[in-house]
Design an enzyme around this catalytic site. Structure first.
Site, PDB file in Angstrom:
ATOM      1  N   GLY A   1      23.267  44.143  49.702  1.00  0.00           N
ATOM      2  CA  GLY A   1      22.559  45.398  49.497  1.00  0.00           C
ATOM      3  C   GLY A   1      21.429  45.224  48.514  1.00  0.00           C
TER       4      GLY A   1
ATOM      5  CG  ASP B   1      24.960  55.036  44.503  1.00  0.00           C
ATOM      6  OD1 ASP B   1      24.643  56.007  45.227  1.00  0.00           O
ATOM      7  OD2 ASP B   1      24.826  53.851  44.873  1.00  0.00           O
TER       8      ASP B   1
ATOM      9  CE  LYS C   1      27.568  44.007  43.344  1.00  0.00           C
ATOM     10  NZ  LYS C   1      27.325  45.394  42.898  1.00  0.00           N
TER      11      LYS C   1
END
Length: 352
Positions: free
Chosen positions: A24, A138, A43
């Site tokens: 992403g 978010d 990540k």
């Protein structure tokens, strides 16, 4: 999961990569395993972001704050290196699909009882995040993972670091920061963001979970039209089950001060007495989903390291593949890393 590509690293820190989980705006997420056998999600931040000192400084700050997040409803932070040429963070792997996949692909809208328990778990996660001095900003279906024990929230904190490379709500490449369908009115207007922002987003997530649709519609008519509806129009809750409609409606109040507290949300779900040590005592998902999660866990156990596979094949031929055993002397941390930094709550490769 996807197999590793030619351009993917074999190891990140003390973790051997097994597969790709997703990608992403923040970077790529990998399934990995420590030398001691713990399965994690790692990540890897995008290289272009890592080269921006403003982003890196904010990233360090958010990492320190995210380390303080505890509780049962988020993915545990295990390790990170914010000073690496390309920073990375590792969290416990949560063996479950995202709510977005469950509702949008695998199952469809959840029954009312499941949505009530989902609300209690997500409110509990937000309590832990807010107690650490963070606002998620978010919360959306792709940042909620569904497990047999309950939901888990991921990607708290990092969204704030990404804001350092924004200009007027847009990134320098023109991509909108945040998820328009799940933003709060104060985010749309550029007003001060408080923990009440997450309550609004929670309402949108619950509406989606119960109906499969966004309460302010999709972006078919354009992102700006969608954001206008969030800021000015009332949500369409006509398809919501009557038993949760009032709770969702209260979460979606335009005035942040009029939204319920997280404690009040948990009380209104009636799920308080069904939780023990971060797990719901009784099954909370439809039986078909429970079976799917069981199959997912079996698949995870069967996942082998690509290097292990190469080494096993080469052993029969009497050779050692290039790179096999590299880093074997490295200690794999099983708790907070010796490197000193921890990360946000990204777990599976969604919402990155």
């Amino acid at each position: 999961m996807e197999t590793l590509g030619a351009g993917d690293p074999q190891r990140i820190g003390a973790y051997r990569l097994l597969a790709r989980l997703g990608a992403g705006g923040m970077g790529q997420v990998y399934l990995a395993r420590s030398d001691r056998g713990r399965t994690v999600a790692v990540k890897l931040v995008r290289r272009e972001l890592a080269q921006q000192e403003e982003f890196r400084a904010r990233f360090r700050q958010e990492v320190r704050a995210a380390r303080r997040v505890g509780g049962h409803w988020t993915a545990p932070v295990l390790d990170a290196d914010t000073e690496a040429e390309v920073p990375w963070v590792a969290t416990g792997y949560v063996a479950g699909p995202s709510l977005q996949r469950v509702v949008g692909h695998d199952h469809g809208a959840l029954p009312e009882r499941s949505v009530r328990i989902l609300a209690a778990g997500l409110a509990g996660a937000l309590q832990d995040i807010h107690a650490a001095g963070l606002v998620h900003r978010d919360l959306k279906p792709s940042n909620v993972l569904v497990t047999i024990d309950g939901p888990r929230v991921i990607d708290f904190g990092i969204a704030r670091a990404l804001e350092t490379v924004t200009d007027g709500g847009l990134t320098r490449t023109g991509a909108l920061v945040g998820s328009p369908g799940f933003m709060a009115p104060e985010q749309v207007r550029g007003d001060r963001v408080t923990p009440a922002c997450d309550v609004f987003c929670l309402g949108s997530v619950l509406a989606y979970a119960a109906t499969g649709a966004l309460p302010f519609g999709g972006a078919d008519s354009g992102v700006h039209a969608l954001m206008y509806r969030i800021a000015e129009d009332e949500p369409d809750l006509s398809a919501l089950p009557e038993g949760i409609a009032d709770l969702v409606r209260d979460c979606l109040r335009k005035d942040p001060a009029a939204r319920p507290s997280l404690e009040a949300i948990i009380q209104r779900t009636g799920a308080e007495d069904t939780v023990a040590d971060g797990r719901f005592r009784d099954p909370w998902l439809p039986s078909a989903l429970v079976a799917q999660l069981g199959r997912h866990a079996v698949r995870l156990l069967d996942t082998e390291s690509p290097e292990d596979g190469e080494a096993a094949a080469a052993a029969g031929a009497g050779v050692t593949p290039a790179g096999a055993g590299a880093g074997a002397d490295e200690a794999a941390p099983e708790g907070p890393a010796a490197s000193g930094a921890a990360s946000d709550g990204a777990a599976v490769g969604v919402g990155v």
